[in-house]
Enzyme design. Structure first.
Site, PDB file in Angstrom:
ATOM      1  CG  LEU A  44      -1.829  -1.193   1.393  1.00  0.00           C
ATOM      2  CD1 LEU A  44      -2.511  -1.157   2.754  1.00  0.00           C
ATOM      3  CD2 LEU A  44      -2.865  -1.226   0.274  1.00  0.00           C
ATOM      4  CB  SER A  45       0.357   4.817  -0.728  1.00  0.00           C
ATOM      5  OG  SER A  45      -0.761   5.030   0.096  1.00  0.00           O
ATOM      6  CD  GLU A  46       3.099   6.475   3.361  1.00  0.00           C
ATOM      7  OE1 GLU A  46       3.875   5.880   4.149  1.00  0.00           O
ATOM      8  OE2 GLU A  46       3.473   7.333   2.550  1.00  0.00           O
ATOM      9  CB  THR A  47       2.463  -0.242   6.303  1.00  0.00           C
ATOM     10  OG1 THR A  47       1.970  -0.908   5.124  1.00  0.00           O
ATOM     11  CG2 THR A  47       2.149  -1.104   7.519  1.00  0.00           C
ATOM     12  CG  HIS A  73      -3.221   7.784   3.650  1.00  0.00           C
ATOM     13  ND1 HIS A  73      -1.934   7.994   3.200  1.00  0.00           N
ATOM     14  CD2 HIS A  73      -3.449   6.448   3.543  1.00  0.00           C
ATOM     15  CE1 HIS A  73      -1.415   6.831   2.820  1.00  0.00           C
ATOM     16  NE2 HIS A  73      -2.314   5.884   3.017  1.00  0.00           N
TER      17      HIS A  73
END
Length: 264
Positions: A44-47, A73
């Site tokens: 994902l774009s961020e964890t 986010h």
């Protein structure tokens, strides 16, 4: 031991829209390479990784390829999980200790979450060489913030339809390139998109930290501190901004879509 995660769609109130982030609440920190491996596996774009702190939680954010300094986010997703899963009472402010200092989040009566973030205003700058070629559009205004290049384009249609050359964009800013214009819809004040190929995220669906730059920019342009932005990615995302000197209040909604655990 298994590492549990919750996947949340942020800056939206509908599943499968907004920006997905994974949230892992840990008893103690694994090695950095393990955090990066988990983020790469989530893809994902961020964890986000949270570890209980004497006053809140330590919070770190990883893309599939690197750790980042600031992420809106995944912070929104983290606060949502803390309240939803009972780690914090709904009326308690969430405190996050991060690489960008102390960030807070609180639950509003309308169901939105409001986060207190540093403002990262952009100063006017000369366009990098090949910027228009990379965006396939002619800039109206160009500026640089602490992390990103901010580019105003002619109109919302241009924002929605550009197809950047990511190989050219990747070296133009420390993190990414924000493109923006006034919004067509009366519901919104401005629209944007965010490209961060250098950080392993060609296009991010809904980027809170980019609105730490967009909020001050459009507040100055429109003469109002309270604004509503819409990120016109394929998934879309709605982000409220309120500028207060060197801080920006970012408002958004979030919804849980998946729960699981890493067993390896």
């Amino acid at each position: 031991m298994p590492i549990e995660f919750v996947q949340v769609d942020a800056f939206t109130n509908r599943p499968f829209t907004g920006n997905p982030a994974a949230v892992c609440i840990l008893e103690e920190p694994p090695a950095d390479w393990q955090l990066q491996d988990i983020a790469r596996e989530m893809n994902l774009s961020e964890t986000a990784f949270l570890i209980p702190h004497s006053d809140g939680f330590d919070l770190r954010w990883f893309t599939p390829s690197t750790e980042v300094e600031l992420c809106g986010h995944a912070t929104l997703a983290s606060a949502h999980v803390l309240w939803e899963d009972g780690h914090l009472p709904a009326d308690q402010i969430a405190h996050f200790h991060t690489r960008s200092g102390l960030l807070t989040a609180r639950k509003l009566e309308d169901g939105w979450i409001e986060m207190d973030f540093p403002a990262t205003g952009a100063e006017a700058a000369d366009p990098p060489e090949n910027l228009a070629r990379a965006l396939r559009a002619e800039p109206v205004w160009v500026g640089r913030s602490r992390y990103d290049l901010l580019v105003e384009l002619a109109d919302e249609k241009t924002i929605r339809t550009i197809q950047p050359e990511f190989s050219l964009l990747s070296g133009m800013a420390p993190r990414g390139v924000i493109v923006t214009s006034p919004a067509i819809s009366e519901r919104f004040d401005f629209v944007s998109r965010f490209f961060a190929p250098r950080a392993g995220v060609p296009e991010d669906p809904a980027t809170g930290s980019a609105h730490c730059t967009l909020g001050p920019y459009w507040a100055g342009r429109l003469g109002r501190n309270d604004l509503m932005g819409y990120q016109v990615s394929e998934r879309g995302g709605t982000i409220r901004t309120r500028v207060d000197r060197d801080r920006v209040a970012l408002g958004g909604q979030a919804v849980t879509v998946l729960r699981g655990a890493f067993v390896a």
